[in-house]
Design a protein around this motif. Structure first.
Motif, mmCIF file in Angstrom:
data_model
loop_
_atom_site.group_PDB
_atom_site.id
_atom_site.type_symbol
_atom_site.label_atom_id
_atom_site.label_comp_id
_atom_site.label_asym_id
_atom_site.label_seq_id
_atom_site.Cartn_x
_atom_site.Cartn_y
_atom_site.Cartn_z
ATOM 1 N N SER A 211 0.809 -1.223 0.000
ATOM 2 C CA SER A 211 0.000 0.000 0.000
ATOM 3 C C SER A 211 0.840 1.269 0.000
ATOM 4 C CB SER A 211 -0.939 0.010 1.211
ATOM 5 O OG SER A 211 -1.792 -1.119 1.207
ATOM 6 N N GLY A 212 2.035 1.226 0.604
ATOM 7 C CA GLY A 212 2.852 2.425 0.669
ATOM 8 C C GLY A 212 4.188 2.146 1.325
ATOM 9 N N ARG B 220 11.122 -3.609 -4.724
ATOM 10 C CA ARG B 220 11.276 -2.263 -5.263
ATOM 11 C C ARG B 220 10.684 -1.211 -4.331
ATOM 12 N NH1 ARG B 220 10.867 -1.915 -11.836
ATOM 13 N NH2 ARG B 220 12.501 -3.440 -12.292
ATOM 14 N N LEU B 221 9.557 -1.537 -3.694
ATOM 15 C CA LEU B 221 8.971 -0.599 -2.742
ATOM 16 C C LEU B 221 9.878 -0.413 -1.529
ATOM 17 C CD1 LEU B 221 5.225 -1.720 -2.872
ATOM 18 C CD2 LEU B 221 6.160 0.439 -3.697
ATOM 19 N N GLU B 222 10.500 -1.496 -1.076
ATOM 20 C CA GLU B 222 11.440 -1.384 0.045
ATOM 21 C C GLU B 222 12.628 -0.512 -0.339
ATOM 22 O OE1 GLU B 222 11.271 -2.412 3.080
ATOM 23 O OE2 GLU B 222 9.759 -4.005 3.169
ATOM 24 N N LEU B 223 13.070 -0.623 -1.573
ATOM 25 C CA LEU B 223 14.168 0.223 -2.032
ATOM 26 C C LEU B 223 13.734 1.684 -2.114
ATOM 27 C CD1 LEU B 223 17.054 0.428 -3.059
ATOM 28 C CD2 LEU B 223 16.230 -0.123 -5.349
ATOM 29 N N GLN B 224 12.504 1.918 -2.554
ATOM 30 C CA GLN B 224 11.980 3.280 -2.578
ATOM 31 C C GLN B 224 11.926 3.864 -1.176
ATOM 32 O OE1 GLN B 224 12.078 4.654 -5.509
ATOM 33 N NE2 GLN B 224 9.966 4.790 -6.190
ATOM 34 N N ARG C 88 16.190 -7.781 3.626
ATOM 35 C CA ARG C 88 17.586 -8.172 3.399
ATOM 36 C C ARG C 88 18.073 -7.839 1.991
ATOM 37 N NH1 ARG C 88 19.124 -11.829 7.540
ATOM 38 N NH2 ARG C 88 17.378 -12.484 8.828
ATOM 39 N N ASP C 89 17.175 -7.898 0.992
ATOM 40 C CA ASP C 89 17.615 -7.627 -0.379
ATOM 41 C C ASP C 89 18.159 -6.206 -0.515
ATOM 42 O OD1 ASP C 89 17.027 -10.140 -1.217
ATOM 43 O OD2 ASP C 89 15.116 -9.649 -2.155
ATOM 44 N N VAL C 90 17.575 -5.263 0.192
ATOM 45 C CA VAL C 90 18.064 -3.885 0.130
ATOM 46 C C VAL C 90 19.500 -3.811 0.635
ATOM 47 C CG1 VAL C 90 17.744 -1.553 1.039
ATOM 48 C CG2 VAL C 90 15.768 -2.886 0.310
#
Length: 330
Positions: free
Chosen positions: A85-86, A122-126, A156-158
């Protein structure tokens, strides 16, 4: 329109409303249309929370027990998190002077996930990107020196992207990791479980948020109030990830073999006639497959000239089929 929160102090509440507006927009509901019952329940739930916001009280100063001086260790901690969601980032100042430790919220930033679908990585990276931007703005606005910055994520990927060669990954990841590393170091980033990540309070609603003065959203997680030697151990292990890995294409180019092995002939005349005969045979094979006219009879002067050109190109390393013009002339 009447809510004024430039520091994002209650962004853990406002993001719920932002997400609700996006859901209504996606449903294609007009301004004068009634919203569905499911969305109306969410709206009424947020209205019930809104009066509690009026009672939120936050001290104007960041500290009350410690003093600014060479004996005080000042740290800036930024927590980032995302959901479908965000995504959100929230920052705290931590003051440590002798046996006294205190923390205070500085600001937060939340954004609704874009209408175009993005994966959780991708959201975690954002979220990490807006966390870095938020921390940079705070650092520029503070009038005192911050000795150390920390960035915490529960994905963890970030961390793998930050601590590896980001050029190995997709452009989406590479550009954002490059921005992150412009102002931070890989050593500034650490892993915390979701239960220790305060940014979860904004991205994962599990009921009415705690808006009391002593809530962890305003005071920070409990481990920040302890000495660093007592912080929970970091379970993250440096590794690599295949998520968003740039695709590599491997191909093998075969070098065409010459029609004639020139070392098998001791005279130019014999080599020329053998080459002409081989080229005629190749021509007739193509004509058979295309139902065309075959060449028969004695070798013509034109065929001998084409064979001569072929041998010259063979000697210079230019094989038929590699140059369109030469192939056309043959």
């Amino acid at each position: 329109m009447a809510i004024f929160d430039p520091l994002g102090l209650i962004s853990n509440v406002l993001i719920y409303l932002k997400i609700l507006f996006q859901e209504i927009w996606r449903a294609g509901i007009g301004w004068d249309d009634l919203i569905p019952e499911s969305l109306n329940e969410k709206w009424e739930k947020w209205l019930d929370i809104l009066p509690k916001v009026q009672n939120v009280s936050i001290p104007r100063g960041y500290r009350s027990l410690t003093q600014l001086g060479p004996q005080t260790n000042i740290q800036l901690h930024t927590f980032v998190d995302a959901s479908l969601s965000g995504f959100a980032a929230v920052t705290y100042l931590r003051f440590e002077q002798g046996s006294t430790v205190e923390c205070a919220i500085v600001g937060a930033k939340t954004r609704v996930a874009p209408l175009k679908f993005l994966s959780i990585p991708r959201l975690e990276l954002q979220a990490a990107v807006i966390g870095v931007r938020l921390a940079d703005r705070i650092m520029k606005s503070l009038s005192f020196k911050v000795h150390k910055r920390f960035f915490w994520t529960d994905f963890r990927d970030v961390l793998c992207w930050i601590q590896s060669d980001h050029r190995r990954y997709s452009q989406f990841v590479a550009f954002r990791i490059s921005e992150i590393l412009e102002t931070t170091e890989a050593a500034d980033w650490g892993y915390k479980r979701s239960k220790e990540n305060v940014a979860d309070d904004a991205t994962k609603w599990q009921g009415v948020p705690d808006l009391t003065e002593n809530s962890r959203w305003f005071k920070g997680p409990s481990f920040l109030w302890e000495f660093r030697s007592n912080w929970p151990s970091n379970p993250y292990r440096e590794d690599t990830t295949d998520e968003e890995l740039r695709a590599n294409i491997f191909y093998h180019q075969a070098k065409p073999a010459p029609v004639i092995n020139v070392e098998d002939y001791s005279s130019w005349k014999r080599l020329l006639r053998a080459t002409t005969t081989a080229l005629r045979a190749a021509h007739n094979i193509r004509q058979n497959s295309e139902n065309g006219k075959r060449i028969t009879g004695p070798l013509s002067a034109e065929e001998l000239q084409q064979a001569t050109i072929y041998l010259y190109r063979l000697a210079s390393g230019c094989f038929p089929g590699r140059d369109r013009n030469s192939q056309r002339r043959i």
